[in-house]
Design a protein around this motif. Structure first.
Motif, PDB file in Angstrom:
ATOM      1  N   MET A   1     -16.230  21.942  27.862  1.00  0.00           N
ATOM      2  CA  MET A   1     -15.363  21.725  26.725  1.00  0.00           C
ATOM      3  C   MET A   1     -14.887  23.080  26.206  1.00  0.00           C
ATOM      4  O   MET A   1     -15.649  24.031  26.124  1.00  0.00           O
ATOM      5  CB  MET A   1     -16.124  20.982  25.638  1.00  0.00           C
ATOM      6  N   VAL A   2     -13.616  23.176  25.870  1.00  0.00           N
ATOM      7  CA  VAL A   2     -12.994  24.388  25.383  1.00  0.00           C
ATOM      8  C   VAL A   2     -12.453  24.117  23.991  1.00  0.00           C
ATOM      9  O   VAL A   2     -11.983  23.025  23.697  1.00  0.00           O
ATOM     10  CB  VAL A   2     -11.839  24.807  26.322  1.00  0.00           C
ATOM     11  N   PHE A   3     -12.533  25.136  23.150  1.00  0.00           N
ATOM     12  CA  PHE A   3     -12.024  24.992  21.790  1.00  0.00           C
ATOM     13  C   PHE A   3     -10.794  25.852  21.611  1.00  0.00           C
ATOM     14  O   PHE A   3     -10.827  27.042  21.892  1.00  0.00           O
ATOM     15  CB  PHE A   3     -13.074  25.429  20.774  1.00  0.00           C
ATOM     16  N   ASP A   4      -9.717  25.249  21.175  1.00  0.00           N
ATOM     17  CA  ASP A   4      -8.531  25.997  20.794  1.00  0.00           C
ATOM     18  C   ASP A   4      -8.524  26.033  19.274  1.00  0.00           C
ATOM     19  O   ASP A   4      -8.858  25.049  18.616  1.00  0.00           O
ATOM     20  CB  ASP A   4      -7.270  25.320  21.328  1.00  0.00           C
ATOM     21  N   ILE A   5      -8.169  27.161  18.714  1.00  0.00           N
ATOM     22  CA  ILE A   5      -8.205  27.351  17.269  1.00  0.00           C
ATOM     23  C   ILE A   5      -6.779  27.481  16.744  1.00  0.00           C
ATOM     24  O   ILE A   5      -6.004  28.307  17.230  1.00  0.00           O
ATOM     25  CB  ILE A   5      -8.999  28.632  16.911  1.00  0.00           C
ATOM     26  N   LEU A   6      -6.432  26.663  15.759  1.00  0.00           N
ATOM     27  CA  LEU A   6      -5.152  26.747  15.072  1.00  0.00           C
ATOM     28  C   LEU A   6      -5.452  27.351  13.701  1.00  0.00           C
ATOM     29  O   LEU A   6      -6.092  26.727  12.857  1.00  0.00           O
ATOM     30  CB  LEU A   6      -4.529  25.361  14.927  1.00  0.00           C
ATOM     31  N   CYS A   7      -5.009  28.575  13.489  1.00  0.00           N
ATOM     32  CA  CYS A   7      -5.466  29.382  12.362  1.00  0.00           C
ATOM     33  C   CYS A   7      -4.320  29.684  11.388  1.00  0.00           C
ATOM     34  O   CYS A   7      -3.252  30.145  11.797  1.00  0.00           O
ATOM     35  CB  CYS A   7      -6.031  30.675  12.937  1.00  0.00           C
ATOM     36  N   TYR A   8      -4.583  29.466  10.104  1.00  0.00           N
ATOM     37  CA  TYR A   8      -3.601  29.714   9.046  1.00  0.00           C
ATOM     38  C   TYR A   8      -4.214  30.616   7.981  1.00  0.00           C
ATOM     39  O   TYR A   8      -5.425  30.632   7.797  1.00  0.00           O
ATOM     40  CB  TYR A   8      -3.149  28.396   8.421  1.00  0.00           C
ATOM     41  N   VAL A   9      -3.363  31.343   7.269  1.00  0.00           N
ATOM     42  CA  VAL A   9      -3.832  32.272   6.247  1.00  0.00           C
ATOM     43  C   VAL A   9      -3.470  31.751   4.864  1.00  0.00           C
ATOM     44  O   VAL A   9      -2.354  31.286   4.629  1.00  0.00           O
ATOM     45  CB  VAL A   9      -3.225  33.680   6.457  1.00  0.00           C
ATOM     46  N   GLU A  10      -4.458  31.863   3.964  1.00  0.00           N
ATOM     47  CA  GLU A  10      -4.237  31.589   2.543  1.00  0.00           C
ATOM     48  C   GLU A  10      -4.720  32.796   1.742  1.00  0.00           C
ATOM     49  O   GLU A  10      -5.680  33.460   2.131  1.00  0.00           O
ATOM     50  CB  GLU A  10      -5.046  30.371   2.081  1.00  0.00           C
ATOM     51  N   VAL A  11      -4.037  33.058   0.639  1.00  0.00           N
ATOM     52  CA  VAL A  11      -4.453  34.121  -0.280  1.00  0.00           C
ATOM     53  C   VAL A  11      -4.648  33.525  -1.665  1.00  0.00           C
ATOM     54  O   VAL A  11      -4.028  32.519  -2.017  1.00  0.00           O
ATOM     55  CB  VAL A  11      -3.441  35.278  -0.331  1.00  0.00           C
ATOM     56  N   PHE A  12      -5.518  34.157  -2.439  1.00  0.00           N
ATOM     57  CA  PHE A  12      -5.813  33.675  -3.783  1.00  0.00           C
ATOM     58  C   PHE A  12      -4.929  34.409  -4.780  1.00  0.00           C
ATOM     59  O   PHE A  12      -4.903  35.635  -4.829  1.00  0.00           O
ATOM     60  CB  PHE A  12      -7.286  33.903  -4.117  1.00  0.00           C
ATOM     61  N   ASP A  13      -4.194  33.632  -5.577  1.00  0.00           N
ATOM     62  CA  ASP A  13      -3.329  34.184  -6.614  1.00  0.00           C
ATOM     63  C   ASP A  13      -4.147  34.256  -7.907  1.00  0.00           C
ATOM     64  O   ASP A  13      -4.523  33.223  -8.459  1.00  0.00           O
ATOM     65  CB  ASP A  13      -2.103  33.286  -6.796  1.00  0.00           C
ATOM     66  N   GLU A  14      -4.412  35.471  -8.375  1.00  0.00           N
ATOM     67  CA  GLU A  14      -5.238  35.668  -9.572  1.00  0.00           C
ATOM     68  C   GLU A  14      -4.590  35.098 -10.827  1.00  0.00           C
ATOM     69  O   GLU A  14      -5.289  34.671 -11.746  1.00  0.00           O
ATOM     70  CB  GLU A  14      -5.542  37.157  -9.761  1.00  0.00           C
ATOM     71  N   GLU A  15      -3.270  35.086 -10.888  1.00  0.00           N
ATOM     72  CA  GLU A  15      -2.571  34.567 -12.077  1.00  0.00           C
ATOM     73  C   GLU A  15      -2.682  33.054 -12.171  1.00  0.00           C
ATOM     74  O   GLU A  15      -2.969  32.511 -13.228  1.00  0.00           O
ATOM     75  CB  GLU A  15      -1.106  34.996 -12.065  1.00  0.00           C
ATOM     76  N   THR A  16      -2.403  32.371 -11.072  1.00  0.00           N
ATOM     77  CA  THR A  16      -2.423  30.900 -11.096  1.00  0.00           C
ATOM     78  C   THR A  16      -3.804  30.338 -10.785  1.00  0.00           C
ATOM     79  O   THR A  16      -4.031  29.143 -10.955  1.00  0.00           O
ATOM     80  CB  THR A  16      -1.424  30.322 -10.076  1.00  0.00           C
ATOM     81  N   LYS A  17      -4.697  31.197 -10.273  1.00  0.00           N
ATOM     82  CA  LYS A  17      -6.053  30.785  -9.862  1.00  0.00           C
ATOM     83  C   LYS A  17      -6.005  29.713  -8.771  1.00  0.00           C
ATOM     84  O   LYS A  17      -6.803  28.793  -8.743  1.00  0.00           O
ATOM     85  CB  LYS A  17      -6.878  30.280 -11.059  1.00  0.00           C
TER      86      LYS A  17
END
Length: 183
Positions: A1-17
């Protein structure tokens, strides 16, 4: 079995929390509500072994190696989860990690290539014919382009206090009747 990774980036906005999904490019295609066209990060690398090792280090007593969808993730990631997991049923597992986990990982750490079945070689980008060692470092497995990409991500999102990668795991099963070519 092989794993493919679908990766996305999120950042935290300090103003809106709140966590916000981040585009990879400066001029992204508009997000389509009928199919998931979010821009993936680190998409041309075999990340399964790396993410597994990072999760083992962080959660040494964890029963489940995947943490699931973050409760506070962006709406774009919630929709991607719906698409991948519920709608097309392509992915069964979801998890996330901090960008700092990738930046501080010991890439000289080795893993056993024997863990990969020979019939699965064609699903990886690594050139198995050139490597005659039974154990290989994550650095050698991923290649120099990975570290170039990782530094781009680091610099692109360096103004944010928190940056995480939310990833979907696609388990690929190779059928013996599929013909594949090994480079």
């Amino acid at each position: 079995m092989v794993f493919d990774i679908l990766c996305y980036v999120e950042v935290f906005d300090e103003e809106t929390k709140q966590w916000n999904y981040m585009f990879r490019s400066d001029n992204p295609e508009p997000i389509n509500q009928w199919y998931n066209n979010l821009e993936k990060f680190l998409g041309s690398f075999d990340l399964g072994f790396l993410f597994e090792e990072i999760n083992k280090q962080k959660d040494s007593n964890a029963v489940d190696k995947y943490k699931g969808l973050p409760k506070d993730c962006s709406q774009e990631i919630v929709k991607a989860h719906h698409f991948y997991v519920e709608e097309v049923k392509m992915c069964e597992s979801v998890s996330y990690l901090d960008l700092t986990d990738l930046l501080h990982f010991d890439y000289e750490k080795k893993f056993d290539l024997a863990a990969i079945a020979e019939e699965d070689y064609c699903l990886y980008q690594f050139d198995f014919n050139k490597c005659k060692k039974p154990f290989i470092s994550h650095k050698e497995w991923l290649g120099e382009d990975f570290f170039v990409e990782l530094q781009k991500i680091k610099h692109q999102f360096s103004t944010y206090s928190k940056c995480r990668l939310v990833y979907f795991v696609w388990e690929v099963f190779l059928r013996h009747n599929i013909c594949c070519v090994i480079n």
